[in-house]
Design an enzyme around this catalytic site. Structure first.
Site, mmCIF file in Angstrom:
data_model
loop_
_atom_site.group_PDB
_atom_site.id
_atom_site.type_symbol
_atom_site.label_atom_id
_atom_site.label_comp_id
_atom_site.label_asym_id
_atom_site.label_seq_id
_atom_site.Cartn_x
_atom_site.Cartn_y
_atom_site.Cartn_z
ATOM 1 N N GLY A 67 0.879 -1.172 0.000
ATOM 2 C CA GLY A 67 0.000 0.000 0.000
ATOM 3 C C GLY A 67 0.907 1.209 0.000
ATOM 4 O O GLY A 67 1.772 1.347 -0.867
ATOM 5 N N SER A 69 3.399 3.059 2.715
ATOM 6 C CA SER A 69 3.910 2.870 4.075
ATOM 7 C C SER A 69 3.699 4.100 4.949
ATOM 8 O O SER A 69 3.448 3.984 6.157
ATOM 9 C CB SER A 69 5.391 2.484 4.043
ATOM 10 O OG SER A 69 6.134 3.435 3.345
ATOM 11 N N CYS A 100 6.073 -5.238 0.280
ATOM 12 C CA CYS A 100 6.238 -3.896 -0.289
ATOM 13 C C CYS A 100 6.182 -2.826 0.808
ATOM 14 O O CYS A 100 7.131 -2.704 1.576
ATOM 15 C CB CYS A 100 5.227 -3.674 -1.399
ATOM 16 S SG CYS A 100 5.753 -2.392 -2.522
ATOM 17 N N ILE A 169 5.447 -2.545 -7.571
ATOM 18 C CA ILE A 169 4.766 -1.253 -7.740
ATOM 19 C C ILE A 169 5.441 -0.233 -6.833
ATOM 20 O O ILE A 169 5.360 -0.346 -5.608
ATOM 21 C CB ILE A 169 3.269 -1.359 -7.361
ATOM 22 C CG1 ILE A 169 2.595 -2.462 -8.181
ATOM 23 C CG2 ILE A 169 2.569 -0.021 -7.565
ATOM 24 C CD1 ILE A 169 1.193 -2.813 -7.708
ATOM 25 N N ARG A 170 6.117 0.711 -7.410
ATOM 26 C CA ARG A 170 6.914 1.682 -6.632
ATOM 27 C C ARG A 170 7.596 0.952 -5.472
ATOM 28 O O ARG A 170 7.514 1.341 -4.313
ATOM 29 C CB ARG A 170 6.035 2.835 -6.119
ATOM 30 C CG ARG A 170 5.682 3.835 -7.207
ATOM 31 C CD ARG A 170 4.703 4.882 -6.743
ATOM 32 N NE ARG A 170 3.410 4.305 -6.457
ATOM 33 C CZ ARG A 170 2.898 4.189 -5.231
ATOM 34 N NH1 ARG A 170 3.533 4.671 -4.195
ATOM 35 N NH2 ARG A 170 1.736 3.626 -5.065
ATOM 36 N N HIS A 257 4.586 -7.926 -4.654
ATOM 37 C CA HIS A 257 3.232 -8.174 -4.154
ATOM 38 C C HIS A 257 2.736 -9.555 -4.566
ATOM 39 O O HIS A 257 1.994 -9.661 -5.540
ATOM 40 C CB HIS A 257 2.258 -7.172 -4.789
ATOM 41 C CG HIS A 257 2.417 -5.772 -4.341
ATOM 42 N ND1 HIS A 257 1.688 -5.232 -3.317
ATOM 43 C CD2 HIS A 257 3.211 -4.783 -4.793
ATOM 44 C CE1 HIS A 257 2.017 -3.966 -3.155
ATOM 45 N NE2 HIS A 257 2.952 -3.667 -4.039
ATOM 46 N N GLU A 259 0.421 -11.047 -3.347
ATOM 47 C CA GLU A 259 -1.041 -11.077 -3.173
ATOM 48 C C GLU A 259 -1.771 -10.561 -4.413
ATOM 49 O O GLU A 259 -2.973 -10.724 -4.527
ATOM 50 C CB GLU A 259 -1.443 -10.274 -1.917
ATOM 51 C CG GLU A 259 -1.409 -8.761 -2.021
ATOM 52 C CD GLU A 259 -0.009 -8.151 -1.888
ATOM 53 O OE1 GLU A 259 0.997 -8.892 -2.005
ATOM 54 O OE2 GLU A 259 0.065 -6.920 -1.696
HETATM 55 N N1 GLN Z 1 6.793 2.847 -2.143
HETATM 56 C C1 GLN Z 1 5.630 2.629 -1.367
HETATM 57 C C2 GLN Z 1 5.804 3.164 0.053
HETATM 58 O O1 GLN Z 1 6.641 3.917 0.321
HETATM 59 C C3 GLN Z 1 5.265 1.166 -1.287
HETATM 60 C C4 GLN Z 1 4.570 0.747 -2.533
HETATM 61 C C5 GLN Z 1 3.746 -0.476 -2.422
HETATM 62 O O2 GLN Z 1 3.468 -1.020 -1.345
HETATM 63 N N2 GLN Z 1 3.293 -0.902 -3.548
HETATM 64 O O3 GLN Z 1 5.043 2.819 0.898
#
Ligand code: GLN
Length: 291
Positions: A67, A69, A100, A169-170, A257, A259
């Protein structure tokens, strides 16, 4: 500790303050089904979303989902969940897996973070670099070979050959494995834009059953240039590989991820780890109660 000691039942929580918690619950159910139908482990599993301390106290193990953080830490702080989470992971040391954003929260140090902008839970002696892959290529997928899946006692559950399609994802990476120190990672705190988790002392009874081992590197992402599968490919150095999965005692973290893929293999593997850890913990509790 509120959970069902002495029985074959295991309760697993998924922190549900923000992010992809529902997807984890779905995949955990699928993984438990695989364990049951393949007759690998027969237990009664309960999977539940966790939003407060009483719910957390009922768990034998926890997943912190992907998500954002910063958002998760802010909400956790507002609903007085930060300290219960630190207790769960670092004092009573119940098995915890972060994906993540969850990996970022479980790191003892995180950079690319404004001072005061983010609280960490800690539990893994690593420094993560948030948003490592930057803005240009914010998400990508890569086929990973995950050697630890082959150690799973999968019987005829095929954990072996097929690569694991991972979604980033990022995503953060573990940019440094830190030596285990008895307090906070204060050396890291002096770095620019780096935050650290406060130290907590492991419960002395729990410490009898858990060896605070070094951080194990469980997976790397080799040659990103080859792994990135979209047309935004730019010239990337194909250096040996970024660390994208680590474990230290019963704390586990992945940059990607699982999930979101619908592939339950890592969840199956993790449930097996949790099952063993819970048995060890209950056996130790029974011994302590007898003596
Ligand atoms: N880069 C995000 C963060 O700083 C994490 C991205 C993710 O959980 N998909 O929380």
């Amino acid at each position: 500790m509120g959970s069902q000691e002495g029985s074959s039942a295991i309760t697993i929580g998924v922190l549900a303050l923000q992010g992809a918690f529902n997807e984890h619950v779905q995949l955990l159910r699928e993984a438990a089904q695989i364990l049951a139908t393949k007759d690998i482990i027969q237990r009664t599993w309960t999977f539940k979303e966790i939003r407060n301390k009483p719910e957390l106290d009922s768990c034998d193990a926890l997943i912190i989902p992907g998500g954002e953080s910063t958002a998760i830490s802010l909400v956790a702080q507002r609903c007085n969940m930060l300290e219960p989470l630190r207790d769960f992971v670092k004092v009573i040391r119940k098995p915890t897996w972060g994906t993540c954003a969850g990996l970022i929260l479980l790191a003892e140090a995180a950079n690319a973070t404004k001072k005061g902008g983010q609280e960490l839970i800690g539990g893994l002696d690593v420094r993560v670099n948030r948003n490592h892959f930057g803005r240009q290529i914010e998400s990508f997928q890569a086929d990973l070979n995950l050697p630890f899946l082959q150690q799973a006692d999968g019987k005829d559950f095929d954990t072996s050959q097929k690569p694991f399609r991972a979604i980033f994802i990022r995503a953060p990476i573990v940019e440094k494995v830190l030596p285990h120190v008895s307090g906070a990672q204060t050396g890291q705190a002096s770095l620019d834009e780096t935050v650290t988790a406060p130290s907590r002392t492991i419960d002395e009874n729990v410490a009898k059953g858990i060896k605070l081992a070094d951080v194990e590197i469980m997976a790397t992402l080799p040659g990103r240039a080859a792994a990135v599968q979209d047309d935004k490919k730019e010239k990337l150095d194909a250096e040996a590989g970024d660390i994208i999965a680590v474990r230290q005692a019963n704390v586990f973290g992945t940059s990607f991820h699982p999930e979101l893929t619908g592939d339950p293999r890592i969840h199956v593997w993790w449930l097996e780890q949790v099952s063993e850890a819970v048995d060890r913990r209950r056996a130790l509790a029974a011994e302590t109660a007898e003596s």
